[in-house]
Design a protein around this motif. Structure first.
Motif, mmCIF file in Angstrom:
data_model
loop_
_atom_site.group_PDB
_atom_site.id
_atom_site.type_symbol
_atom_site.label_atom_id
_atom_site.label_comp_id
_atom_site.label_asym_id
_atom_site.label_seq_id
_atom_site.Cartn_x
_atom_site.Cartn_y
_atom_site.Cartn_z
ATOM 1 N N GLU A 105 0.929 25.031 -17.902
ATOM 2 C CA GLU A 105 -0.258 24.924 -17.060
ATOM 3 C C GLU A 105 -0.634 26.267 -16.441
ATOM 4 O OE1 GLU A 105 -2.359 22.213 -16.581
ATOM 5 O OE2 GLU A 105 -1.192 21.644 -18.328
ATOM 6 N N SER B 242 -4.074 28.282 -16.948
ATOM 7 C CA SER B 242 -4.888 28.615 -15.775
ATOM 8 C C SER B 242 -5.298 30.080 -15.776
ATOM 9 C CB SER B 242 -4.121 28.282 -14.484
ATOM 10 O OG SER B 242 -3.029 29.161 -14.278
ATOM 11 N N ARG C 251 -8.427 16.256 -12.508
ATOM 12 C CA ARG C 251 -7.186 16.097 -13.268
ATOM 13 C C ARG C 251 -6.403 14.876 -12.803
ATOM 14 N NH1 ARG C 251 -5.170 22.247 -14.775
ATOM 15 N NH2 ARG C 251 -7.263 23.017 -15.245
ATOM 16 N N SER D 242 -5.907 20.856 -20.556
ATOM 17 C CA SER D 242 -4.655 21.017 -19.818
ATOM 18 C C SER D 242 -3.864 19.727 -19.671
ATOM 19 C CB SER D 242 -4.938 21.611 -18.434
ATOM 20 O OG SER D 242 -5.713 20.721 -17.663
ATOM 21 N N VAL D 243 -4.541 18.601 -19.416
ATOM 22 C CA VAL D 243 -3.809 17.350 -19.210
ATOM 23 C C VAL D 243 -3.101 16.894 -20.490
ATOM 24 C CG1 VAL D 243 -4.031 14.904 -18.616
ATOM 25 C CG2 VAL D 243 -5.187 16.639 -17.234
ATOM 26 N N ASN E 92 0.317 20.361 -12.612
ATOM 27 C CA ASN E 92 -1.094 20.714 -12.474
ATOM 28 C C ASN E 92 -1.406 21.206 -11.061
ATOM 29 O OD1 ASN E 92 -3.314 20.007 -14.727
ATOM 30 N ND2 ASN E 92 -1.491 18.760 -15.049
#
Length: 342
Positions: free
Chosen positions: A94, A98, A134, A235-236, A253
């Motif tokens: 993550e 980012s 998220r 991302s998830v 997250n």
């Protein structure tokens, strides 16, 4: 709070995906409360717009790196090696994703000519929006994984497709660009609301010619929130490729996002030197996508192997180290040759 599914990289028997979760109601409440407290602290610190110094950014970046690492040590000591390694691997993934998000934030802030004193407030709004989005994606993903085993295959295909796109752009040398006037979120907002031509401090609403109007700060904030949706789509599923525990998915997250504001100002100039980051992100998403596909295949054909979390962690860290080193070497060589070109 959520039902937990087995880790796609470590489960020995995916036919029964339900396992015990470390996310007890007390731990969920404590974690969410702590995240809210940190966000509230950030709003207090940014209530008076100011330009962030390198020293301030470095101090907060150190805090937001030490905090998730300390939490990881707690998970490892309290719940064992498997949850601890899953959390650490998920956090590294993550955090690496980012960093790529920061490129887009940088382009948006530059495209909207956001004053330096207001940039951290825009980033903070974006982080809050990303956390909320998220949270929804995590809940939906957990329910889908619990109900439909083929969701692992769908997530894997999404990540592999994203990896191919990022790799193609990196190979072709496409530079990330944002035309703010063509963004759907910006066009939608301007269709319904008048927008002033100048920033008015941290205000998002004002009066112009006797009627309410949005300031450019509101428009750029809305644009950032729009990009949060795209980031969540990648991302998830990526972190669900590391762990099936929704609590660990949320924690990775949250901790990765909370430090983005400070990291942006710390790496604002250094980000341009990571010229090979696209290759690294493509490799990371590709690896996790393949692992999700293998996990789904293992449920259909038990002879198909799965990969332990520690192996995935080693691959992710190794890829990040490699692209960082090669980026710095490429940037140094380019800078050494540039005087001769001039």
């Amino acid at each position: 709070m959520f039902t937990t599914v087995a880790s796609p990289l470590t489960a020995a028997e995916p036919a029964d995906p339900v396992i015990s979760s470390i996310g007890t109601p007390t731990l969920w409440a404590a974690t969410i409360g702590f995240v809210i407290a940190l966000i509230a602290l950030d709003f207090v610190l940014t209530r008076r717009p100011h330009e962030v110094s390198t020293r301030e950014a470095a101090a907060w970046s150190a805090f937001y790196i030490a905090l998730p690492l300390a939490f990881g040590a707690f998970v490892w000591a309290r719940y064992g090696t498997e949850p601890g390694s899953e959390y650490l691997a998920g956090y590294v993934v993550e955090k690496s994703l980012s960093v790529d998000n920061l490129f887009v934030f940088m382009l948006l802030l530059a495209g909207f000519a956001v004053p330096a004193a207001l940039q951290q407030r825009v980033l903070l709004y974006g982080i809050v929006g990303a956390l909320l989005l998220r949270g929804v994606f995590i809940a939906v993903g957990a329910a889908a994984l619990q109900a439909f085993a083929i969701t692992f295959l769908v997530f894997g295909i999404v990540l592999i497709a994203t990896a191919v796109k990022i790799l193609r752009d990196a190979v072709q040398g496409h530079e990330q660009q944002v035309d703010v006037d063509r963004m759907r979120s910006v066009r939608l907002l301007r269709r319904f609301f008048p927008v002033t031509g100048e920033y008015q401090g941290p205000r998002m609403l004002t009066r112009e010619n006797g009627r309410r109007a949005l300031t450019p700060l509101a428009v750029v904030t809305f644009a950032v929130l729009g990009t949060d949706v795209v980031f969540a789509i990648d991302s998830v599923p990526a972190v669900y490729g590391i762990t099936g525990d929704p609590y660990l998915v949320f924690a990775t997250n949250a901790f990765a996002l909370l430090g983005l504001r400070a990291l942006y100002f710390l790496l604002n100039t250094a980000l341009s030197k990571l010229v090979h980051l696209g290759y690294g992100l493509a490799a990371i998403l590709g690896v996790i996508g393949v692992k999700l596909v293998l996990h789904w295949a293992h449920g259909v054909w038990p002879s198909v192997p799965t990969v332990p979390t520690m192996v995935s962690l080693a691959l992710v860290v190794g890829i990040l180290v490699l692209v960082t080193v090669t980026s710095l070497i490429a940037t140094r060589d380019r800078e050494e040759k540039s005087p001769a070109v001039r």
